[in-house]
Design an enzyme around this catalytic site. Sequence first.
Site, PDB file in Angstrom:
ATOM      1  N   ASP A  18      14.074  35.068  11.382  1.00 30.37           N
ATOM      2  CA  ASP A  18      13.477  35.626  12.609  1.00 30.37           C
ATOM      3  C   ASP A  18      13.146  37.107  12.383  1.00 30.37           C
ATOM      4  O   ASP A  18      12.142  37.629  12.890  1.00 30.37           O
ATOM      5  CB  ASP A  18      14.460  35.473  13.790  1.00 30.37           C
ATOM      6  CG  ASP A  18      13.765  35.189  15.104  1.00 30.37           C
ATOM      7  OD1 ASP A  18      12.789  35.898  15.393  1.00 30.37           O
ATOM      8  OD2 ASP A  18      14.178  34.281  15.836  1.00 30.37           O
ATOM      9  N   HIS A  21       9.620  38.544  11.060  1.00 25.95           N
ATOM     10  CA  HIS A  21       8.523  38.994  11.940  1.00 25.95           C
ATOM     11  C   HIS A  21       8.535  40.521  12.039  1.00 25.95           C
ATOM     12  O   HIS A  21       7.515  41.179  11.938  1.00 25.95           O
ATOM     13  CB  HIS A  21       8.691  38.424  13.350  1.00 25.95           C
ATOM     14  CG  HIS A  21       8.571  36.927  13.437  1.00 25.95           C
ATOM     15  ND1 HIS A  21       7.405  36.250  13.171  1.00 25.95           N
ATOM     16  CD2 HIS A  21       9.480  35.975  13.783  1.00 25.95           C
ATOM     17  CE1 HIS A  21       7.596  34.956  13.347  1.00 25.95           C
ATOM     18  NE2 HIS A  21       8.846  34.756  13.713  1.00 25.95           N
ATOM     19  N   HIS A 198      19.666  29.460  20.856  1.00 22.97           N
ATOM     20  CA  HIS A 198      19.013  30.568  20.136  1.00 22.97           C
ATOM     21  C   HIS A 198      18.376  31.464  21.188  1.00 22.97           C
ATOM     22  O   HIS A 198      17.518  31.028  21.947  1.00 22.97           O
ATOM     23  CB  HIS A 198      17.949  29.973  19.207  1.00 22.97           C
ATOM     24  CG  HIS A 198      17.056  30.968  18.512  1.00 22.97           C
ATOM     25  ND1 HIS A 198      17.246  31.353  17.198  1.00 22.97           N
ATOM     26  CD2 HIS A 198      15.945  31.622  18.921  1.00 22.97           C
ATOM     27  CE1 HIS A 198      16.286  32.204  16.834  1.00 22.97           C
ATOM     28  NE2 HIS A 198      15.481  32.389  17.869  1.00 22.97           N
ATOM     29  N   HIS A 200      16.679  35.366  22.585  1.00 26.81           N
ATOM     30  CA  HIS A 200      16.028  36.651  22.277  1.00 26.81           C
ATOM     31  C   HIS A 200      16.420  37.623  23.372  1.00 26.81           C
ATOM     32  O   HIS A 200      16.482  37.257  24.552  1.00 26.81           O
ATOM     33  CB  HIS A 200      14.502  36.494  22.167  1.00 26.81           C
ATOM     34  CG  HIS A 200      14.089  35.947  20.832  1.00 26.81           C
ATOM     35  ND1 HIS A 200      13.804  36.752  19.765  1.00 26.81           N
ATOM     36  CD2 HIS A 200      13.983  34.675  20.386  1.00 26.81           C
ATOM     37  CE1 HIS A 200      13.508  36.007  18.706  1.00 26.81           C
ATOM     38  NE2 HIS A 200      13.617  34.730  19.058  1.00 26.81           N
ATOM     39  N   TYR A 289       6.095  34.135  23.853  1.00 21.52           N
ATOM     40  CA  TYR A 289       6.701  33.897  22.542  1.00 21.52           C
ATOM     41  C   TYR A 289       6.967  35.225  21.818  1.00 21.52           C
ATOM     42  O   TYR A 289       6.032  36.009  21.578  1.00 21.52           O
ATOM     43  CB  TYR A 289       5.653  33.079  21.794  1.00 21.52           C
ATOM     44  CG  TYR A 289       6.042  32.392  20.531  1.00 21.52           C
ATOM     45  CD1 TYR A 289       7.081  31.468  20.490  1.00 21.52           C
ATOM     46  CD2 TYR A 289       5.306  32.613  19.368  1.00 21.52           C
ATOM     47  CE1 TYR A 289       7.384  30.801  19.322  1.00 21.52           C
ATOM     48  CE2 TYR A 289       5.599  31.944  18.205  1.00 21.52           C
ATOM     49  CZ  TYR A 289       6.647  31.049  18.187  1.00 21.52           C
ATOM     50  OH  TYR A 289       6.930  30.393  17.030  1.00 21.52           O
TER      51      TYR A 289
END
Length: 341
Positions: A18, A21, A198, A200, A289
């Site tokens: 991840d 990115h 998961h 963010h 996203y």
Amino acid sequence: MKRNSDKPIKLTEVCLRDGSHVMKHQFTAEQVWKVAKALDEAGMHYIEVSHGDGLGGSTLQYGRSLVDEMKLIETAVEACKLSTVAVLLIPGIGTVHELKKARDLGAGLVRVATHVTEADISAQHIHLARELGMEAFGFLMMAHSAPVDKLVEQARLMESYGAQAVYVTDSAGALLPHEVRERISALRQSLDIEIGFHAHNNLSVAVANTLVAIEEGATRIDGSVRCLGAGAGNTQTEVLLAVLDRLGLDVGIDLYKMQDLAEEIVAPMLPRPQEISKGSLVMGHAGVYSSFLLHAERAAARFGLDSRNILVEIGKRKAVGGQEDMILDVAAELAKTKQEV
Ligand SMILES: C[C@H](O)CC(=O)C(=O)O
Ligand SMILES: [Mn+2]
């Protein structure tokens, strides 16, 4: 801490996937070696290594990797004595060819990721991974964007293909604690396999959401050390470990070693501090996203726009992972409208 599962908690560190990115996919083999070795020494259970968009993601559309991800996977496997190296695969971006190669290099787990309503495209890769002797988990992305019964239906499909766990993946960092509770609880009542979460941290609730997920019975948990993940990063691994310790939950990972890794190895690698910037906040708020952040910032600079306006419009159009090209279309349209006004 009261938990709705008696299975042990297994952590997956996602900074080398991840976090790709954030690093614009420019991880060097030396960086991967250092991070993987330190994670292994700290006792991390799984370490995910792939292009940010999963196996096969190194393209013009998603961003080219500096170093071939297979080389990075091989490097991580060599650096680890005990941790299992995992890979992520989005069917269509990654293929069975890359999956076999990753397995041959020593990857032991694949997480097959699909949009939350598209689990049916994961069947082939989950089947193959199991045939290859790998662990195979399903990863339902943008989990905030579908009703709970849809999420359950899709998770059951993944279970029927042979997935040994299914993740609620809050790709946009948009879920609030009560929404995580509803989702994990519904899955626990409908599935016989393990449930993962998961997060963010775009709305600053990743640790809180992860605790709720664990209470409700999630046993597969993701984190990124120093928040090295898309957007504002994921649940910050070393913070989660400290909180779990306060709650009396020992997951067998050395907290001080993780703190040292965060401070001495990961922080100096970051192109900028991982914080909740206006861009990542708008993603959590508008349900976009997280991996779109850098693409939107680039498009904003190119067309002289505010990246927040691009992200909000992308959110309205319900763009899903894989539609990065739509960001440029939206930016071009917004720039045209601005000129006409
Ligand atoms: C390919 C994505 O970055 C997968 C992920 O980590 C997410 O959806 O979140
Ligand atoms: Mn993610």
